[in-house]
Design an enzyme around this catalytic site. Structure first.
Site, short mmCIF file in Angstrom:
data_model
loop_
_atom_site.label_atom_id
_atom_site.label_comp_id
_atom_site.label_asym_id
_atom_site.label_seq_id
_atom_site.Cartn_x
_atom_site.Cartn_y
_atom_site.Cartn_z
N TYR A 1 -20.90 -25.52 -1.64
CA TYR A 1 -20.44 -24.48 -3.46
C TYR A 1 -22.22 -24.66 -4.13
O TYR A 1 -21.39 -23.80 -4.45
CB TYR A 1 -18.97 -25.01 -3.36
N LYS B 1 -17.21 -32.98 11.05
CA LYS B 1 -17.90 -31.95 11.37
C LYS B 1 -19.64 -32.49 12.35
O LYS B 1 -20.28 -32.35 12.30
CB LYS B 1 -17.98 -30.43 10.68
#
Length: 372
Positions: A142, A189
């Site tokens: 972000y 991940k």
């Protein structure tokens, strides 16, 4: 206690639900002999309309000079439906988090016993659900460098993390787990992303300082599935900015309504408290928005300042509103109560000495409450 509180209503239903939080704080002031000063500031689309910026300098200065910030919501259909807009209301919130260094977002997910049947999941799956998400809030994709090719056909967003950014929130998450059920799950991940592999390296090293806490790992896709199938397996979830944003919204689905869950954004010097539902602009001004998430965020704020009895009084009053079916239509389609009526009821029931005996003061706040 005297507290200076910045009120940032923002857009959509934000000002309406925040007004109910102020009612509850005023009840706390009267009941417990405190004095709170409230100063309003603009952020988001309303700030853009007046100042041309989603986060004016006046609002930044107000927040930095306040003891805490109560935030409503941000975003409007005008910008949601215009993906090409260069300046967006949400940029004001991201900038505020960065300006105040609010690097830890704490989002408790706990079922109200009286609302178990409102969840889309089966009762036996969700009963007893009580976990908290620690989301890194000022780094990652972000805030990374963003690029768009000159012809507008190729775009990129950089996801970048430093060891320092990971370490400071990891310590807070481990401390929370130590005081809860002593289990921390890092969601990442790491099979694909280099940033996730750094997260694992740093968190594993930090875990050595918390031997009493069990450390588990889940890839984000597996975590999302497990949250729906077995939410009781989670205690403290630690994750990055984007994964935390997605998983916390999914967590709200477990409870049956986004209008129920609070959050706290914490830094070394500043703290902001807000519901983590959206701005719901279609409902703005209609007196139908659920104010509970905003009110419970206020309870988290009180606990943050060590006002545990006051926080508890707010939580008990919210619980009473559920038991008495004084709720908005998102929880009961036939309800005759609107936003302001629910706020009035909760504020009017801030203290009930008989019920206080059934709650543990030490568990109120930052996701450890017996209710939130």
């Amino acid at each position: 206690m005297n507290l200076k509180i910045a009120l940032l209503g923002g857009d959509g239903i934000g000002p309406e639900v925040l007004a109910q939080s102020v009612k509850c704080l005023q009840a706390v002031e009267e009941t417990f002999n405190h004095h709170f000063t409230y100063i309003e500031g603009l952020i988001g689309a309303v700030a853009m309309d007046k100042y041309g910026s989603p986060l004016p300098k006046e609002t930044i200065d107000l927040c930095k000079a306040s003891d805490a910030i109560l935030f409503g919501t941000i975003g409007t259909l005008k910008y949601d439906e215009n993906p090409s807009a260069r300046v967006r209301p949400e940029q004001g919130l991201l900038q505020l988090r960065r300006e105040l260094q609010l690097f830890t977002n704490i989002r408790p997910v706990k079922i109200f016993p009286t609302l178990v049947n409102k969840s889309p999941l089966k009762k036996h799956v969700i009963f007893g659900t009580d976990f908290v998400i620690y989301r890194e809030l000022t780094g990652g994709i972000y805030f990374g460098e963003k690029k768009l090719s000159e012809d507008g056909t190729v775009a990129s967003d950089l996801c970048e993390y430093s060891e320092k950014e990971i370490s400071r929130i990891a310590h807070l998450a481990f401390k929370a787990a130590k005081n809860r059920r002593k289990k921390l799950t890092l969601v990442d991940k790491a099979n694909v992303l280099e940033t996730s592999r750094l997260w694992r390296k740093v968190v594993i090293r930090i875990s050595e300082s918390y031997p009493e806490v069990q450390l588990d790992f889940l890839f984000v896709d597996n975590a999302a599935m497990k949250m729906m199938l077995d939410p009781n397996d989670f205690d403290v979830i630690l994750t990055d900015n984007m994964f935390g944003d997605i998983l916390s919204d999914q967590g709200s689905a477990i409870c049956g309504s986004k209008g129920l869950l609070p959050s706290a954004s914490i830094g070394n010097e500043h703290a902001m408290f807000e519901p983590f539902h959206g701005s719901y602009p279609q409902a703005a001004g209609k007196n139908i928005a659920n104010p509970v998430a905003s009110i419970l965020s206020t309870a988290m704020m009180l606990s943050h300042f060590g006002l545990h009895e006051e926080s508890l009084a707010v939580v008990i009053a919210v619980d009473k509103s559920m038991k008495k079916h004084v709720v908005t239509k998102d929880l009961n389609a036939s309800s005759k109560y609107g936003t302001s009526q629910v706020g009035d009821f909760i504020a009017g029931n801030i203290i009930d000495s008989d019920e206080n005996l059934n709650y543990n003061y030490e568990n109120i706040g930052l996701g450890r409450s017996t209710i939130i």
